[in-house]
Write an enzyme that holds these catalytic residues in place. Structure first.
Site, mmCIF file in Angstrom:
data_model
loop_
_atom_site.group_PDB
_atom_site.id
_atom_site.type_symbol
_atom_site.label_atom_id
_atom_site.label_comp_id
_atom_site.label_asym_id
_atom_site.label_seq_id
_atom_site.Cartn_x
_atom_site.Cartn_y
_atom_site.Cartn_z
ATOM 1 N N ARG A 170 0.803 -1.221 0.000
ATOM 2 C CA ARG A 170 0.000 0.000 0.000
ATOM 3 C C ARG A 170 0.846 1.286 0.000
ATOM 4 O O ARG A 170 0.520 2.268 0.654
ATOM 5 C CB ARG A 170 -0.962 0.018 1.212
ATOM 6 C CG ARG A 170 -1.881 -1.181 1.272
ATOM 7 C CD ARG A 170 -2.920 -1.199 0.179
ATOM 8 N NE ARG A 170 -3.631 -2.450 0.169
ATOM 9 C CZ ARG A 170 -3.324 -3.472 -0.651
ATOM 10 N NH1 ARG A 170 -2.356 -3.363 -1.550
ATOM 11 N NH2 ARG A 170 -3.997 -4.594 -0.614
ATOM 12 N N CYS A 234 -10.308 -0.768 4.019
ATOM 13 C CA CYS A 234 -9.579 -1.143 5.246
ATOM 14 C C CYS A 234 -8.977 0.089 5.899
ATOM 15 O O CYS A 234 -8.326 0.896 5.235
ATOM 16 C CB CYS A 234 -8.479 -2.157 4.920
ATOM 17 S SG CYS A 234 -9.170 -3.770 4.573
ATOM 18 N N GLU A 304 -4.017 2.549 7.140
ATOM 19 C CA GLU A 304 -3.877 2.446 5.679
ATOM 20 C C GLU A 304 -4.560 3.673 5.055
ATOM 21 O O GLU A 304 -4.087 4.221 4.068
ATOM 22 C CB GLU A 304 -4.554 1.154 5.191
ATOM 23 C CG GLU A 304 -4.511 0.998 3.680
ATOM 24 C CD GLU A 304 -5.102 -0.329 3.200
ATOM 25 O OE1 GLU A 304 -4.894 -1.371 3.859
ATOM 26 O OE2 GLU A 304 -5.778 -0.303 2.157
HETATM 27 C C1 LIG Z 1 -15.514 -0.451 -0.273
HETATM 28 C C2 LIG Z 1 -14.030 -0.258 -0.466
HETATM 29 C C3 LIG Z 1 -13.235 -1.329 -0.818
HETATM 30 C C4 LIG Z 1 -11.848 -1.193 -0.999
HETATM 31 N N1 LIG Z 1 -11.108 -2.268 -1.344
HETATM 32 C C5 LIG Z 1 -9.780 -2.120 -1.516
HETATM 33 C C6 LIG Z 1 -8.968 -3.249 -1.883
HETATM 34 O O1 LIG Z 1 -9.451 -4.360 -2.080
HETATM 35 N N2 LIG Z 1 -7.634 -3.054 -2.021
HETATM 36 C C7 LIG Z 1 -7.052 -1.837 -1.845
HETATM 37 O O2 LIG Z 1 -5.835 -1.723 -2.007
HETATM 38 N N3 LIG Z 1 -7.796 -0.752 -1.497
HETATM 39 C C8 LIG Z 1 -9.136 -0.857 -1.327
HETATM 40 N N4 LIG Z 1 -9.878 0.229 -0.986
HETATM 41 C C9 LIG Z 1 -9.205 1.528 -0.709
HETATM 42 C C10 LIG Z 1 -9.132 2.497 -1.913
HETATM 43 O O3 LIG Z 1 -10.179 2.250 -2.829
HETATM 44 C C11 LIG Z 1 -7.792 2.408 -2.620
HETATM 45 O O4 LIG Z 1 -6.727 2.737 -1.762
HETATM 46 C C12 LIG Z 1 -7.739 3.341 -3.841
HETATM 47 O O5 LIG Z 1 -6.645 2.996 -4.594
HETATM 48 C C13 LIG Z 1 -7.652 4.816 -3.480
HETATM 49 O O6 LIG Z 1 -7.767 5.556 -4.684
HETATM 50 P P1 LIG Z 1 -8.467 6.987 -4.748
HETATM 51 O O7 LIG Z 1 -8.363 7.468 -6.156
HETATM 52 O O8 LIG Z 1 -9.820 6.939 -4.185
HETATM 53 O O9 LIG Z 1 -7.481 7.830 -3.847
HETATM 54 P P2 LIG Z 1 -7.851 8.880 -2.689
HETATM 55 O O10 LIG Z 1 -8.523 8.146 -1.594
HETATM 56 O O11 LIG Z 1 -8.547 10.055 -3.248
HETATM 57 O O12 LIG Z 1 -6.394 9.299 -2.227
HETATM 58 C C14 LIG Z 1 -5.551 8.393 -1.546
HETATM 59 C C15 LIG Z 1 -4.135 9.002 -1.480
HETATM 60 O O13 LIG Z 1 -3.581 9.016 -2.788
HETATM 61 C C16 LIG Z 1 -3.136 10.338 -3.113
HETATM 62 N N5 LIG Z 1 -3.338 10.532 -4.556
HETATM 63 C C17 LIG Z 1 -4.491 10.364 -5.241
HETATM 64 N N6 LIG Z 1 -4.288 10.559 -6.549
HETATM 65 C C18 LIG Z 1 -2.962 10.856 -6.690
HETATM 66 C C19 LIG Z 1 -2.142 11.177 -7.813
HETATM 67 N N7 LIG Z 1 -2.633 11.227 -9.045
HETATM 68 N N8 LIG Z 1 -0.823 11.411 -7.588
HETATM 69 C C20 LIG Z 1 -0.321 11.363 -6.328
HETATM 70 N N9 LIG Z 1 -1.044 11.092 -5.242
HETATM 71 C C21 LIG Z 1 -2.360 10.834 -5.414
HETATM 72 C C22 LIG Z 1 -4.010 11.265 -2.262
HETATM 73 O O14 LIG Z 1 -3.388 12.516 -2.057
HETATM 74 C C23 LIG Z 1 -4.119 10.449 -0.993
HETATM 75 O O15 LIG Z 1 -2.946 10.623 -0.223
HETATM 76 C C24 LIG Z 1 -11.266 0.108 -0.818
HETATM 77 C C25 LIG Z 1 -12.072 1.197 -0.486
HETATM 78 C C26 LIG Z 1 -13.447 1.033 -0.319
HETATM 79 C C27 LIG Z 1 -14.286 2.218 0.026
#
Ligand SMILES: Cc1cc2nc3c(=O)[nH]c(=O)nc-3n(C[C@H](O)[C@H](O)[C@H](O)COP(=O)(O)OP(=O)(O)OC[C@H]3O[C@@H](n4cnc5c(N)ncnc54)[C@H](O)[C@@H]3O)c2cc1C
Length: 314
Positions: A170, A234, A304
């Site tokens: 992660r 998570c 996380e």
């Molecule tokens: C129901 C549910 C299930 C999930 N299942 C999983 C799973 O199975 N596995 C898993 O790994 N995760 C899971 N997640 C967590 C999440 O979906 C992931 O971590 C996802 O990759 C986050 O992406 P996001 O675009 O929403 O990032 P955000 O939540 O918007 O941001 C997360 C971080 O990334 C940074 N960021 C975002 N975009 C960029 C960019 N372009 N450049 C640099 N930094 C950036 C942000 O500043 C922040 O620090 C789950 C979440 C939910 C709600």
């Protein structure tokens, strides 16, 4: 802030919104209000925006799809790459811009007869957020499939080979002053595996096969996760040799609630929002869980989820 928004409006291809409530934009459905919310329409407008912000010493936060984020402040300036949504295949690469959602990218793969990413289908993130977090499911992580990342800073953009980066649990170690604006996934005829690193490629796959894998992955999620309630996935990373949900369950915290923030009865590493939970309720529940797990198992849980709470607290 009025003057700052006025100055930013001079940048070509930059959409500016004011007073944006982030709660509907996060999957936890809590959050503060961003005073200035910036949406560059192209990589060149993103570069100009970064150059302006950095030259003027203006700090900002990067917003992906809000699925791993707890916003516990009213941030001043938020930058979203959600309008960068181009998906193309060029030679042996699939190029995805950061604002593409994971499911959109997988749908595009299926339309082009490519498989490999299907286990990630249910992750509600953007490509940028997923690569930053090295999101994973079903035994694979997104970083395993990448050959290059387009890094953008105030100095411009450049393609960085992933061999020069480290993808860990992660976490991706991109340089501090850069953000991820696009990535290249490898496309290959045969799977290459190296002993020390898991290196995968997108492979020719029949759409029916891809759909089956997605159905299987989604069934597994529906069985094990509190789908239907707002959450951030998570909350804690799994400590070495065990899982966070096991430790939390062991401490009897399943179902424990602070107002409408509740530790899911279905998956103890999820906190759900039962309706009106505030970010502060979720933070309190996180702290309580860490304290209890440390006291009873001597294990320090680490978040996380990303928490924004260094500005004006809400
Ligand atoms: C129901 C549910 C299930 C999930 N299942 C999983 C799973 O199975 N596995 C898993 O790994 N995760 C899971 N997640 C967590 C999440 O979906 C992931 O971590 C996802 O990759 C986050 O992406 P996001 O675009 O929403 O990032 P955000 O939540 O918007 O941001 C997360 C971080 O990334 C940074 N960021 C975002 N975009 C960029 C960019 N372009 N450049 C640099 N930094 C950036 C942000 O500043 C922040 O620090 C789950 C979440 C939910 C709600």
């Amino acid at each position: 802030m009025q003057q700052l928004a006025k100055d930013l409006s001079k940048i070509d291809g930059l959409l500016i919104k004011r007073e944006v409530d982030l709660s509907p934009l996060t999957t936890m459905k809590t959050g503060g209000v961003a005073n200035i919310f910036l949406l560059p329409c192209s990589i060149s407008s993103l570069e100009k925006t970064l150059s302006f912000l950095r030259k003027n010493g203006i700090s900002f936060k990067i917003f992906g799809n809000g699925s791993n984020l707890i916003v516990a402040e009213d941030p001043k300036v938020v930058l979203s790459l959600s309008l960068l949504k181009n998906l193309t295949i060029k030679g042996q690469s699939l190029i995805a811009q950061s604002g593409c959602l994971i499911w959109e990218t997988i749908k595009f793969c299926i339309e082009n007869g490519l498989g490999g990413l299907e286990p990630l289908f249910g992750i509600p993130g953007s490509i940028g957020g997923a690569v930053f977090m090295n999101a994973g499911a079903g035994g694979i992580s997104i970083g395993n499939f990448l050959s290059h990342i387009l890094l953008t800073s105030e100095h411009g953009s450049y393609w960085k080979e992933v061999d020069d980066l480290t993808f860990s649990y992660r976490k991706t170690n991109i340089p501090k002053n850069c953000l991820i604006s696009a990535v290249k996934f490898r496309i290959d005829k045969t799977q290459i595996r190296q002993k020390t690193k898991k290196i995968y490629s997108l492979l020719k796959t029949r759409p029916e096969q891809s759909r089956k894998i997605i159905q299987f992955a989604m069934k597994h999620r529906a069985k094990s996760q509190p789908i239907g309630f707002p959450s951030s996935g998570c909350i804690f990373k799994n400590p070495k040799g065990t899982t966070a949900w096991q430790l939390i369950t062991l401490c009897g915290l399943k179902g424990y609630a602070i107002n409408d923030a509740q530790i899911s009865k279905k998956h103890a590493n999820f906190i759900i929002n039962r309706g009106k939970a505030k970010a502060s309720d979720i933070l309190k529940l996180i702290e309580l869980t860490k304290e209890r797990v440390f006291k009873e198992t001597n294990t320090l849980l680490r978040e996380e989820v990303v928490i924004w709470n260094d500005g004006n607290k809400i």
